[in-house]
Design an enzyme around this catalytic site. Structure first.
Site, PDB file in Angstrom:
ATOM      1  N   TYR A   1       1.077   5.564  -0.110  1.00  0.00           N
ATOM      2  CA  TYR A   1       0.331   6.644   0.093  1.00  0.00           C
ATOM      3  C   TYR A   1       1.758   7.235  -1.499  1.00  0.00           C
ATOM      4  O   TYR A   1       2.525   7.361  -0.987  1.00  0.00           O
ATOM      5  CB  TYR A   1       0.568   7.551   1.460  1.00  0.00           C
ATOM      6  CG  TYR A   1      -0.330   7.620   2.375  1.00  0.00           C
ATOM      7  CD1 TYR A   1      -1.628   7.053   2.027  1.00  0.00           C
ATOM      8  CD2 TYR A   1       0.159   7.257   3.688  1.00  0.00           C
ATOM      9  CE1 TYR A   1      -2.509   6.873   3.049  1.00  0.00           C
ATOM     10  CE2 TYR A   1      -1.254   6.173   4.293  1.00  0.00           C
ATOM     11  CZ  TYR A   1      -2.008   5.792   4.173  1.00  0.00           C
ATOM     12  OH  TYR A   1      -3.356   5.866   4.915  1.00  0.00           O
TER      13      TYR A   1
ATOM     14  N   ARG B   1     -17.339  -7.847  10.618  1.00  0.00           N
ATOM     15  CA  ARG B   1     -16.066  -8.655  11.865  1.00  0.00           C
ATOM     16  C   ARG B   1     -17.551 -10.319  11.359  1.00  0.00           C
ATOM     17  O   ARG B   1     -17.210 -11.205  12.159  1.00  0.00           O
ATOM     18  CB  ARG B   1     -17.357  -7.458  13.056  1.00  0.00           C
ATOM     19  CG  ARG B   1     -17.324  -6.184  12.559  1.00  0.00           C
ATOM     20  CD  ARG B   1     -15.701  -6.129  13.132  1.00  0.00           C
ATOM     21  NE  ARG B   1     -15.342  -5.114  13.123  1.00  0.00           N
ATOM     22  CZ  ARG B   1     -14.393  -4.469  12.264  1.00  0.00           C
ATOM     23  NH1 ARG B   1     -13.723  -5.025  11.031  1.00  0.00           N
ATOM     24  NH2 ARG B   1     -14.019  -2.959  12.193  1.00  0.00           N
TER      25      ARG B   1
ATOM     26  N   ASP C   1      -7.130   7.852  -0.967  1.00  0.00           N
ATOM     27  CA  ASP C   1      -9.300   8.727  -0.411  1.00  0.00           C
ATOM     28  C   ASP C   1      -8.081   9.864   0.853  1.00  0.00           C
ATOM     29  O   ASP C   1      -9.130   9.949   1.942  1.00  0.00           O
ATOM     30  CB  ASP C   1      -9.880   7.547   0.982  1.00  0.00           C
ATOM     31  CG  ASP C   1      -9.322   6.782   1.129  1.00  0.00           C
ATOM     32  OD1 ASP C   1      -7.789   7.308   1.807  1.00  0.00           O
ATOM     33  OD2 ASP C   1      -9.934   5.944   2.182  1.00  0.00           O
TER      34      ASP C   1
ATOM     35  N   HIS D   1     -12.228   3.802   4.451  1.00  0.00           N
ATOM     36  CA  HIS D   1     -10.871   4.602   5.634  1.00  0.00           C
ATOM     37  C   HIS D   1     -11.146   3.414   7.113  1.00  0.00           C
ATOM     38  O   HIS D   1     -10.361   3.979   8.021  1.00  0.00           O
ATOM     39  CB  HIS D   1      -9.787   4.886   4.933  1.00  0.00           C
ATOM     40  CG  HIS D   1      -8.856   5.647   5.476  1.00  0.00           C
ATOM     41  ND1 HIS D   1      -7.833   5.939   4.456  1.00  0.00           N
ATOM     42  CD2 HIS D   1      -8.266   4.865   6.400  1.00  0.00           C
ATOM     43  CE1 HIS D   1      -6.471   5.597   4.266  1.00  0.00           C
ATOM     44  NE2 HIS D   1      -6.695   5.179   6.126  1.00  0.00           N
TER      45      HIS D   1
ATOM     46  N   GLN E   1       1.070  -1.920  -0.171  1.00  0.00           N
ATOM     47  CA  GLN E   1       0.149   0.177  -0.110  1.00  0.00           C
ATOM     48  C   GLN E   1       0.777   1.375   0.016  1.00  0.00           C
ATOM     49  O   GLN E   1       1.616   0.903   0.397  1.00  0.00           O
ATOM     50  CB  GLN E   1      -0.626   0.068   0.807  1.00  0.00           C
ATOM     51  CG  GLN E   1      -1.565   1.196   1.252  1.00  0.00           C
ATOM     52  CD  GLN E   1      -0.911   2.305   2.524  1.00  0.00           C
ATOM     53  OE1 GLN E   1      -0.568   1.713   3.044  1.00  0.00           O
ATOM     54  NE2 GLN E   1      -1.377   3.632   2.293  1.00  0.00           N
TER      55      GLN E   1
ATOM     56  N   GLY F   1      -9.402  -4.795   8.532  1.00  0.00           N
ATOM     57  CA  GLY F   1      -8.689  -3.785   9.611  1.00  0.00           C
ATOM     58  C   GLY F   1      -8.000  -4.069  10.952  1.00  0.00           C
ATOM     59  O   GLY F   1      -7.986  -4.912  11.341  1.00  0.00           O
TER      60      GLY F   1
HETATM   61  C1  LIG Z   1      -5.799   1.596  13.059  1.00  0.00           C
HETATM   62  C2  LIG Z   1      -5.504   2.091  11.538  1.00  0.00           C
HETATM   63  C3  LIG Z   1      -5.040   2.243  10.809  1.00  0.00           C
HETATM   64  C4  LIG Z   1      -4.979   2.292   9.251  1.00  0.00           C
HETATM   65  N1  LIG Z   1      -3.882   2.394   8.321  1.00  0.00           N
HETATM   66  C5  LIG Z   1      -4.119   2.467   6.994  1.00  0.00           C
HETATM   67  C6  LIG Z   1      -2.353   2.821   6.255  1.00  0.00           C
HETATM   68  O1  LIG Z   1      -1.453   3.240   6.726  1.00  0.00           O
HETATM   69  N2  LIG Z   1      -3.049   2.618   5.003  1.00  0.00           N
HETATM   70  C7  LIG Z   1      -4.038   2.360   4.517  1.00  0.00           C
HETATM   71  O2  LIG Z   1      -4.545   3.055   3.223  1.00  0.00           O
HETATM   72  N3  LIG Z   1      -5.245   2.240   5.209  1.00  0.00           N
HETATM   73  C8  LIG Z   1      -5.126   2.272   6.311  1.00  0.00           C
HETATM   74  N4  LIG Z   1      -5.863   1.725   7.371  1.00  0.00           N
HETATM   75  C9  LIG Z   1      -8.088   1.866   7.089  1.00  0.00           C
HETATM   76  C10 LIG Z   1      -8.066  -0.163   6.931  1.00  0.00           C
HETATM   77  O3  LIG Z   1      -6.862  -0.367   5.501  1.00  0.00           O
HETATM   78  C11 LIG Z   1      -8.976  -0.654   6.074  1.00  0.00           C
HETATM   79  O4  LIG Z   1      -9.121   0.346   5.375  1.00  0.00           O
HETATM   80  C12 LIG Z   1     -10.167  -0.364   6.928  1.00  0.00           C
HETATM   81  O5  LIG Z   1      -9.643  -0.702   8.396  1.00  0.00           O
HETATM   82  C13 LIG Z   1     -11.427  -1.376   7.480  1.00  0.00           C
HETATM   83  O6  LIG Z   1     -12.135  -1.079   8.130  1.00  0.00           O
HETATM   84  P1  LIG Z   1     -12.201  -2.026   9.759  1.00  0.00           P
HETATM   85  O7  LIG Z   1     -11.212  -1.045  10.775  1.00  0.00           O
HETATM   86  O8  LIG Z   1     -13.935  -1.740   9.957  1.00  0.00           O
HETATM   87  O9  LIG Z   1     -11.705  -3.525   8.986  1.00  0.00           O
HETATM   88  C14 LIG Z   1      -5.952   1.442   8.579  1.00  0.00           C
HETATM   89  C15 LIG Z   1      -6.815   1.244   9.863  1.00  0.00           C
HETATM   90  C16 LIG Z   1      -6.800   1.646  10.819  1.00  0.00           C
HETATM   91  C17 LIG Z   1      -7.746   0.953  11.602  1.00  0.00           C
END
Ligand SMILES: Cc1cc2nc3c(=O)[nH]c(=O)nc-3n(C[C@H](O)[C@H](O)[C@H](O)COP(=O)(O)O)c2cc1C
Length: 352
Positions: free
Chosen positions: A129, A281, A157, A246, A127, A300
């Site tokens: 940015y 979930r 996003d 996200h 992934q 996530g």
């Molecule tokens: C603590 C945390 C850090 C995250 N960091 C990133 C990241 O660095 N890059 C990214 O594209 N998405 C990031 N995300 C978003 C996740 O990739 C994902 O879209 C999201 O967690 C999905 O939802 P869920 O936690 O309900 O499963 C992050 C999410 C969480 C909870």
């Protein structure tokens, strides 16, 4: 406490984690409307089983963009795994993903390097940015390629970071000593700072065009919610989309991602695979996503809860629980495989 489902893992993690780190993982932007909406939306959807189809026990194995996976669940990219499991961070996560045969999307903001994550030997996507410095962005892509990553997931996003008020209240701005963004070290980046990620507010389709020239890896865009953007992505040569808000951490009050999946599936019309994340979930959530047009889901926070609870074994347990639930839900739906579901098997609760 006996852990019997993914939500139980959150309770265990909450007990074990520093409350500030727990808040970092659990929180979303502002009022966390979207965080709640993601899970609530799955509850509003009802599954309509088919009967007497002789489906037998379902096969969960699938392929996404040429990568085999033992089930249609991926690990979404999440930053800073050493806040959850300080000794190993992402290495523990990667081992569990490898052993479970699922694809891990390694976050650019990982606390060990992409090369160290890749050492586990599982199927890895990277992934990204997009950074304001194109040269540096390209060097990250090259490292991911050389480490054996099989796809590039460009998060789109995040032209800026969402406002995280729990973080502000906790005054959580600096990573603890010894935890840093390992991929970014030494590049003049303030890498101990939690929220000072270098993002590109000017990111546009021209960056996607440029990345298309930079790499031969399949490119996915993560964070697509509008069907017109999905159409443009396909026109711009993108290979896959992650329908995502996200996890509610960017723009608050965006719709639940699962509610956007049908319109995006219509716009894309099968031309590229769709992955959906946010609020998954339960095995029934996965089955709903598959029926509505996803090739796979990504999770996530549940991974972070498993990691905080018990390192690699905790992540393995989360994946095993989810696998059992998906198998059970597919069997009860009369489906022979992850692809053997129709859109007519999902309706709004309360509607005919
Ligand atoms: C603590 C945390 C850090 C995250 N960091 C990133 C990241 O660095 N890059 C990214 O594209 N998405 C990031 N995300 C978003 C996740 O990739 C994902 O879209 C999201 O967690 C999905 O939802 P869920 O936690 O309900 O499963 C992050 C999410 C969480 C909870």
């Amino acid at each position: 406490m006996r852990v019997v489902n993914l939500r139980d893992f959150e309770d265990v993690a909450r007990e074990k984690l520093d409350p500030v780190f727990y808040d970092y993982f659990a929180s979303g932007a502002q009022d966390e409307v979207t965080v709640a909406a993601n899970e609530a939306a799955y509850r509003r959807l009802a599954l309509v089983p088919r009967i007497l189809r002789g489906a037998g026990l379902p096969s969960l194995a699938t392929r996404v963009l040429g990568c085999a996976a033992s089930m249609p669940v991926m690990l979404a990219p999440t930053a800073f795994h050493r806040l959850a499991w300080p000794s190993e961070g992402e290495a523990a996560t990667a081992r569990a993903a490898r052993d479970a045969g699922v694809i891990m999307i390694a976050a650019m903001l990982s606390t060990i390097t992409v090369e160290e994550i890749a050492a586990a030997g599982g199927t890895l996507w990277f992934q990204l940015y997009v950074q304001p410095d194109r040269g540096f962005t390209e060097s990250l892509v090259r490292r991911a390629e050389a480490a054996g990553c099989r796809a590039l997931v460009v998060t789109v996003d995040s032209p800026a970071l969402g406002r995280n008020e729990r973080g502000d209240r906790n005054d959580f701005h600096d990573l603890p000593p010894g935890v840093f963004c390992a991929n970014l070290r030494g590049d003049g980046w303030s890498n101990g700072h939690v929220r000072q990620v270098v993002l590109s507010p000017e990111i546009s389709w021209s960056h996607v065009e440029w990345l298309r020239e930079v790499t031969r890896l399949p490119i996915l865009l993560k964070g697509v919610l509008h069907p017109e953007d999905a159409r443009l992505a396909v026109e711009n040569g993108v290979d896959g989309l992650i329908v995502s808000n996200h996890g509610g951490r960017q723009l608050d009050t965006t719709p639940a991602s699962i509610d956007r999946l049908p319109v995006i599936a219509d716009a894309v019309a099968g031309r590229v695979p769709l992955i959906v994340d946010g609020g998954v979930r339960r095995g029934t959530d996965v089955v709903k996503a598959l029926a509505l047009g996803a090739s796979a889901v990504a999770i996530g926070r549940p991974v972070l809860w498993g990691l905080a609870a018990d390192g690699s074994e905790g992540v393995a347990a989360v994946l095993a629980l989810l696998r059992r639930e998906i198998e059970n839900a597919l069997t009860l739906c009369g489906a022979a495989s992850a692809g053997d579901l129709g859109r007519d098997q999902v309706v709004r609760q309360g509607m005919p």
